[in-house]
Scaffold this motif. Structure first.
Motif, PDB file in Angstrom:
ATOM      1  N   UNK A   1       1.281  -2.488 -59.069  1.00 29.59           N
ATOM      2  CA  UNK A   1       1.546  -2.232 -57.955  1.00 29.59           C
ATOM      3  C   UNK A   1       3.236  -1.979 -57.683  1.00 29.59           C
ATOM      4  N   UNK A   2       3.526  -1.002 -56.916  1.00 31.43           N
ATOM      5  CA  UNK A   2       4.885  -0.792 -56.804  1.00 31.43           C
ATOM      6  C   UNK A   2       5.337  -1.597 -55.688  1.00 31.43           C
ATOM      7  N   UNK A   3       6.743  -1.921 -55.823  1.00 26.54           N
ATOM      8  CA  UNK A   3       7.461  -2.780 -55.124  1.00 26.54           C
ATOM      9  C   UNK A   3       7.517  -2.408 -53.496  1.00 26.54           C
ATOM     10  N   UNK A   4       7.197  -1.133 -53.086  1.00 29.33           N
ATOM     11  CA  UNK A   4       6.847  -0.722 -51.527  1.00 29.33           C
ATOM     12  C   UNK A   4       5.720  -1.387 -51.073  1.00 29.33           C
ATOM     13  N   UNK A   5       4.579  -1.502 -51.916  1.00 34.63           N
ATOM     14  CA  UNK A   5       3.524  -1.928 -51.476  1.00 34.63           C
ATOM     15  C   UNK A   5       3.484  -3.696 -51.364  1.00 34.63           C
ATOM     16  N   UNK A   6       3.964  -4.212 -52.202  1.00 33.01           N
ATOM     17  CA  UNK A   6       4.230  -5.559 -52.254  1.00 33.01           C
ATOM     18  C   UNK A   6       5.066  -6.073 -51.020  1.00 33.01           C
ATOM     19  N   UNK A   7       5.799  -5.172 -50.630  1.00 37.98           N
ATOM     20  CA  UNK A   7       6.687  -5.600 -49.302  1.00 37.98           C
ATOM     21  C   UNK A   7       6.035  -4.958 -47.912  1.00 37.98           C
ATOM     22  N   UNK A   8       4.486  -4.877 -48.174  1.00 37.36           N
ATOM     23  CA  UNK A   8       3.788  -4.627 -46.654  1.00 37.36           C
ATOM     24  C   UNK A   8       2.851  -5.391 -46.515  1.00 37.36           C
ATOM     25  N   UNK A   9       2.157  -5.065 -45.531  1.00 42.07           N
ATOM     26  CA  UNK A   9       1.177  -6.242 -45.152  1.00 42.07           C
ATOM     27  C   UNK A   9       1.511  -7.708 -44.589  1.00 42.07           C
ATOM     28  N   UNK A  10       0.627  -8.665 -44.845  1.00 39.09           N
ATOM     29  CA  UNK A  10       0.660 -10.060 -44.500  1.00 39.09           C
ATOM     30  C   UNK A  10       1.952 -10.549 -45.512  1.00 39.09           C
ATOM     31  N   UNK A  11       2.917 -11.045 -44.949  1.00 39.38           N
ATOM     32  CA  UNK A  11       3.949 -11.444 -45.997  1.00 39.38           C
ATOM     33  C   UNK A  11       5.034 -10.639 -46.352  1.00 39.38           C
ATOM     34  N   UNK A  13       7.329  -8.720 -45.059  1.00 36.70           N
ATOM     35  CA  UNK A  13       8.863  -9.051 -44.744  1.00 36.70           C
ATOM     36  C   UNK A  13       9.367 -10.146 -45.425  1.00 36.70           C
ATOM     37  N   UNK A  14       8.564 -11.166 -45.405  1.00 37.03           N
ATOM     38  CA  UNK A  14       9.000 -12.214 -46.368  1.00 37.03           C
ATOM     39  C   UNK A  14       9.302 -11.904 -47.766  1.00 37.03           C
ATOM     40  N   UNK A  15       8.497 -11.321 -48.302  1.00 41.50           N
ATOM     41  CA  UNK A  15       8.619 -10.607 -49.621  1.00 41.50           C
ATOM     42  C   UNK A  15       9.850 -10.148 -50.172  1.00 41.50           C
ATOM     43  N   UNK A  16       9.997  -9.271 -49.172  1.00 43.92           N
ATOM     44  CA  UNK A  16      11.319  -8.258 -49.198  1.00 43.92           C
ATOM     45  C   UNK A  16      12.488  -9.215 -49.012  1.00 43.92           C
ATOM     46  N   UNK A  18      13.203 -12.508 -49.812  1.00 45.57           N
ATOM     47  CA  UNK A  18      13.097 -13.190 -50.883  1.00 45.57           C
ATOM     48  C   UNK A  18      13.094 -12.309 -52.368  1.00 45.57           C
ATOM     49  N   UNK A  19      12.993 -11.015 -52.212  1.00 53.33           N
ATOM     50  CA  UNK A  19      13.045 -10.385 -53.289  1.00 53.33           C
ATOM     51  C   UNK A  19      11.754 -10.285 -54.173  1.00 53.33           C
ATOM     52  N   UNK A  20      10.599 -10.836 -53.706  1.00 55.01           N
ATOM     53  CA  UNK A  20       9.340 -10.884 -54.389  1.00 55.01           C
ATOM     54  C   UNK A  20       8.701  -9.418 -54.485  1.00 55.01           C
ATOM     55  N   UNK A  21       9.420  -8.406 -53.985  1.00 56.48           N
ATOM     56  CA  UNK A  21       8.822  -7.197 -54.208  1.00 56.48           C
ATOM     57  C   UNK A  21       9.393  -6.401 -55.327  1.00 56.48           C
ATOM     58  N   UNK A  22      10.616  -6.869 -55.769  1.00 59.88           N
ATOM     59  CA  UNK A  22      11.254  -6.564 -57.112  1.00 59.88           C
ATOM     60  C   UNK A  22      10.717  -7.338 -58.170  1.00 59.88           C
TER      61      UNK A  22
END
Length: 103
Positions: A1-11, A13-16, A18-22
């Protein structure tokens, strides 16, 4: 799953924030995968594989389990396709086709 997808949907904004999308922890990836693929209603391939392998490991690791007690064990419950027992057959057997309830 690409970082942009992790930074979407529920949570997302919080993922981005705290760097969880990376650097996505496994638990967050599993939840995000379920959200993206099944609207959070069920696990995706990674999460379901981990759950299945855990159950298999527990059954295989228990010398008193049915796998050790009976050689060449196969399910004896009725199935839609004879000789091919699935989780759907199990749900039909226990009469709970929708175990998570109405959405």
């Amino acid at each position: 799953m690409v970082p942009e997808v992790v930074a979407t949907g529920i949570g997302g904004e919080a993922a981005r924030k705290h760097g969880l999308h990376q650097q996505t922890p496994l638990w967050f990836y599993i939840l995000k995968e379920a959200e993206q693929l099944h609207r959070g209603q069920r696990l995706g391939p990674v999460g379901s594989t981990i759950v299945a392998e855990t159950f298999l490991g527990l059954v295989h690791g228990d010398q008193r389990s049915f796998l050790w007690q009976r050689k060449n064990w196969v399910p004896e419950l009725p199935s839609e396709k004879p000789g091919h027992f699935t989780m759907t057959d199990m749900l039909r057997f226990v009469n709970d086709i929708n175990p998570i309830g109405e959405s």
